[in-house]
Design a protein around this motif. Structure first.
Motif, PDB file in Angstrom:
ATOM      1  N   ILE A   1      71.977  -0.639   8.321  1.00  0.00           N
ATOM      2  CA  ILE A   1      71.178   0.551   8.644  1.00  0.00           C
ATOM      3  C   ILE A   1      72.031   1.810   8.543  1.00  0.00           C
ATOM      4  CG2 ILE A   1      70.015   1.771  10.521  1.00  0.00           C
ATOM      5  CD1 ILE A   1      68.203  -0.303   9.511  1.00  0.00           C
ATOM      6  N   GLU A   2      73.256   1.731   9.039  1.00  0.00           N
ATOM      7  CA  GLU A   2      74.135   2.902   9.043  1.00  0.00           C
ATOM      8  C   GLU A   2      74.406   3.385   7.617  1.00  0.00           C
ATOM      9  OE1 GLU A   2      74.594   0.175  10.863  1.00  0.00           O
ATOM     10  OE2 GLU A   2      74.075   1.109  12.784  1.00  0.00           O
ATOM     11  N   THR A   3      74.523   2.457   6.675  1.00  0.00           N
ATOM     12  CA  THR A   3      74.747   2.835   5.278  1.00  0.00           C
ATOM     13  C   THR A   3      73.557   3.606   4.730  1.00  0.00           C
ATOM     14  OG1 THR A   3      76.173   0.915   4.891  1.00  0.00           O
ATOM     15  CG2 THR A   3      75.185   1.953   2.950  1.00  0.00           C
ATOM     16  N   VAL A   4      72.352   3.136   5.035  1.00  0.00           N
ATOM     17  CA  VAL A   4      71.150   3.839   4.575  1.00  0.00           C
ATOM     18  C   VAL A   4      71.113   5.240   5.152  1.00  0.00           C
ATOM     19  CG1 VAL A   4      68.622   3.808   4.511  1.00  0.00           C
ATOM     20  CG2 VAL A   4      69.886   1.661   4.383  1.00  0.00           C
ATOM     21  N   GLU A   5      71.409   5.359   6.443  1.00  0.00           N
ATOM     22  CA  GLU A   5      71.369   6.675   7.086  1.00  0.00           C
ATOM     23  C   GLU A   5      72.444   7.607   6.515  1.00  0.00           C
ATOM     24  OE1 GLU A   5      71.665   5.550  11.169  1.00  0.00           O
ATOM     25  OE2 GLU A   5      69.484   5.303  11.385  1.00  0.00           O
ATOM     26  N   THR A   6      73.613   7.061   6.181  1.00  0.00           N
ATOM     27  CA  THR A   6      74.671   7.865   5.566  1.00  0.00           C
ATOM     28  C   THR A   6      74.238   8.362   4.191  1.00  0.00           C
ATOM     29  OG1 THR A   6      76.398   6.635   6.738  1.00  0.00           O
ATOM     30  CG2 THR A   6      77.067   7.871   4.782  1.00  0.00           C
ATOM     31  N   ILE A   7      73.610   7.495   3.425  1.00  0.00           N
ATOM     32  CA  ILE A   7      73.101   7.874   2.110  1.00  0.00           C
ATOM     33  C   ILE A   7      72.068   8.986   2.239  1.00  0.00           C
ATOM     34  CG2 ILE A   7      71.653   7.060   0.197  1.00  0.00           C
ATOM     35  CD1 ILE A   7      73.157   4.359   0.456  1.00  0.00           C
ATOM     36  N   HIS A   8      71.177   8.851   3.211  1.00  0.00           N
ATOM     37  CA  HIS A   8      70.153   9.875   3.399  1.00  0.00           C
ATOM     38  C   HIS A   8      70.757  11.194   3.877  1.00  0.00           C
ATOM     39  CE1 HIS A   8      66.807   6.632   3.749  1.00  0.00           C
ATOM     40  NE2 HIS A   8      67.117   6.926   2.495  1.00  0.00           N
ATOM     41  N   GLY A   9      71.795  11.109   4.700  1.00  0.00           N
ATOM     42  CA  GLY A   9      72.475  12.336   5.116  1.00  0.00           C
ATOM     43  C   GLY A   9      73.095  13.056   3.930  1.00  0.00           C
ATOM     44  N   ARG A  10      73.720  12.292   3.044  1.00  0.00           N
ATOM     45  CA  ARG A  10      74.321  12.899   1.851  1.00  0.00           C
ATOM     46  C   ARG A  10      73.251  13.455   0.920  1.00  0.00           C
ATOM     47  NH1 ARG A  10      77.217  16.344  -0.341  1.00  0.00           N
ATOM     48  NH2 ARG A  10      77.965  15.882  -2.459  1.00  0.00           N
ATOM     49  N   LEU A  11      72.130  12.746   0.793  1.00  0.00           N
ATOM     50  CA  LEU A  11      71.033  13.235  -0.049  1.00  0.00           C
ATOM     51  C   LEU A  11      70.518  14.573   0.469  1.00  0.00           C
ATOM     52  CD1 LEU A  11      68.948  12.936  -2.301  1.00  0.00           C
ATOM     53  CD2 LEU A  11      67.586  11.479  -0.772  1.00  0.00           C
ATOM     54  N   ARG A  12      70.381  14.695   1.771  1.00  0.00           N
ATOM     55  CA  ARG A  12      69.960  15.973   2.361  1.00  0.00           C
ATOM     56  C   ARG A  12      70.956  17.082   2.013  1.00  0.00           C
ATOM     57  NH1 ARG A  12      66.084  16.000   6.499  1.00  0.00           N
ATOM     58  NH2 ARG A  12      65.453  13.975   7.359  1.00  0.00           N
ATOM     59  N   GLU A  13      72.248  16.762   2.090  1.00  0.00           N
ATOM     60  CA  GLU A  13      73.277  17.757   1.784  1.00  0.00           C
ATOM     61  C   GLU A  13      73.203  18.209   0.327  1.00  0.00           C
ATOM     62  OE1 GLU A  13      76.909  15.846   2.712  1.00  0.00           O
ATOM     63  OE2 GLU A  13      76.716  16.069   4.891  1.00  0.00           O
ATOM     64  N   ILE A  14      73.044  17.257  -0.581  1.00  0.00           N
ATOM     65  CA  ILE A  14      72.972  17.580  -2.008  1.00  0.00           C
ATOM     66  C   ILE A  14      71.776  18.491  -2.289  1.00  0.00           C
ATOM     67  CG2 ILE A  14      72.546  16.605  -4.300  1.00  0.00           C
ATOM     68  CD1 ILE A  14      74.099  14.108  -3.360  1.00  0.00           C
ATOM     69  N   LEU A  15      70.649  18.179  -1.672  1.00  0.00           N
ATOM     70  CA  LEU A  15      69.454  18.999  -1.874  1.00  0.00           C
ATOM     71  C   LEU A  15      69.631  20.378  -1.237  1.00  0.00           C
ATOM     72  CD1 LEU A  15      66.710  16.293  -1.259  1.00  0.00           C
ATOM     73  CD2 LEU A  15      67.209  17.435  -3.432  1.00  0.00           C
TER      74      LEU A  15
END
Length: 325
Positions: A198-212
């Protein structure tokens, strides 16, 4: 008095009432809940449906707990539960009671539930209960993740591997500028399969938010389903209500953000995204990125409302429709 409608799975009921259990489609279930004066249910999908359609609700929480984040949160909802040190003992309420007594359910008094229903139904106060926050419900755009926003890396497990598809940030910013809520809903069965946590998914989503955000675009909320009925990880091995095309993620978003699902849009590259839209009464848009082109060729028994080469075309179409409605 009021008529009682019994909804849910097929089962025998001893109490009087009009029994629809097992006899409704999802659309019919939503319609019946919307027409009801008050909905009473446990921590389940129909409870979130009541929040999504603005029906006052009484939520009965036994082994689960509102603190886990799955409870309705509005002025016209009431939560009932017995405060015990062993609660919550499970995330979804399907575990075996460690005490062997189910005290969390048996300690809930029927009169307490009846009092909450009377309060919300207006038996003692004839003033109607306003919908959530007494504000109009708004449409939203629900975006698939892999193949729609980012390249489909097949079980993405590293934020460094995120590859934003061309024009996606600008498309999301177009929706942002039009004041349209943007929500990501994505199946992430890699958690259940043991490929990542779960933590990996949340980290990926955090980075996706940053990129956007670096490109001036914003995602209002992200929901993901970690389950799969054949998963390797027991905690996530289940036939859940949130894995698309089932409506759970959209229902939760509607309850938390006051969204009008019938006026919303679903954008994705798979048949399950189209089915997801149909299951919540939204409009379905297929994009040809990711698996979209293949999906378009193979579609037989279901059709999207519109098809575009990529998200930018879909965003322009949605804004035009938004202005008209």
């Amino acid at each position: 008095g009021y008529s009682v409608l019994v909804l849910g799975k097929p089962i025998e009921y001893r109490n009087p009432g009009v029994v629809f259990a097992g006899d409704t489609t999802l659309r019919e279930l939503i319609a019946l809940i919307k027409l009801s004066r008050v909905f009473v249910g446990n921590d389940s999908g129909p409870l979130h449906i009541s929040g999504a359609v603005g029906t006052p609700s009484v939520g009965i929480f036994g082994p689960t707990h509102p603190s886990l984040g799955y409870a309705p949160d509005s002025p016209n909802s009431r939560i009932i539960g017995a405060e015990l040190p062993c609660r919550p003992c499970t995330l979804y309420g399907k575990g075996r009671c460690r005490l062997g007594s189910r005290l969390c359910m048996t300690l809930i008094e029927p009169d307490e539930v009846a009092d909450a229903v009377e309060e919300l139904a207006g038996f003692e106060n004839t003033e109607p209960v306003e919908p959530n926050n007494a504000s109009p419900r708004k449409p939203a755009v629900f975006l698939d993740r892999d193949g729609t926003i980012i390249a489909d890396a097949h079980f993405l497990d590293d934020p460094a591997k995120i590859e934003l598809l061309p024009g996606v940030a600008e498309a999301i910013k177009t929706l942002n500028d039009a004041k349209i809520p943007v929500v990501i809903t994505t199946n992430q069965s890699g958690v259940a399969r043991g490929y990542f946590d779960i933590e990996t998914v949340e980290t990926i989503h955090g980075r996706l938010r940053e990129i956007l955000a670096e490109r001036g675009a914003k995602i209002d909320a992200i929901y993901f389903c970690p389950h799969h009925p054949e998963g390797e990880i027991a905690e996530y091995r289940r036939d859940c209500d949130c894995r698309k095309p089932k409506p759970g993620m959209a229902m939760k978003a509607a309850s938390e953000f006051g969204l009008d699902l019938n006026s919303s849009f679903i954008v994705g590259d798979k048949k399950s995204d189209i089915e997801f839209a149909r299951n919540i009464g939204a409009r379905a848009i297929l994009v040809r990125t990711g698996k979209g082109a293949q999906t378009e060729r193979e579609l037989r028994d279901i059709e999207p409302d519109a098809v575009f080469d990529s998200l930018p075309g879909a965003a322009k179409y949605i804004v035009e429709k938004w202005k008209k409605q």
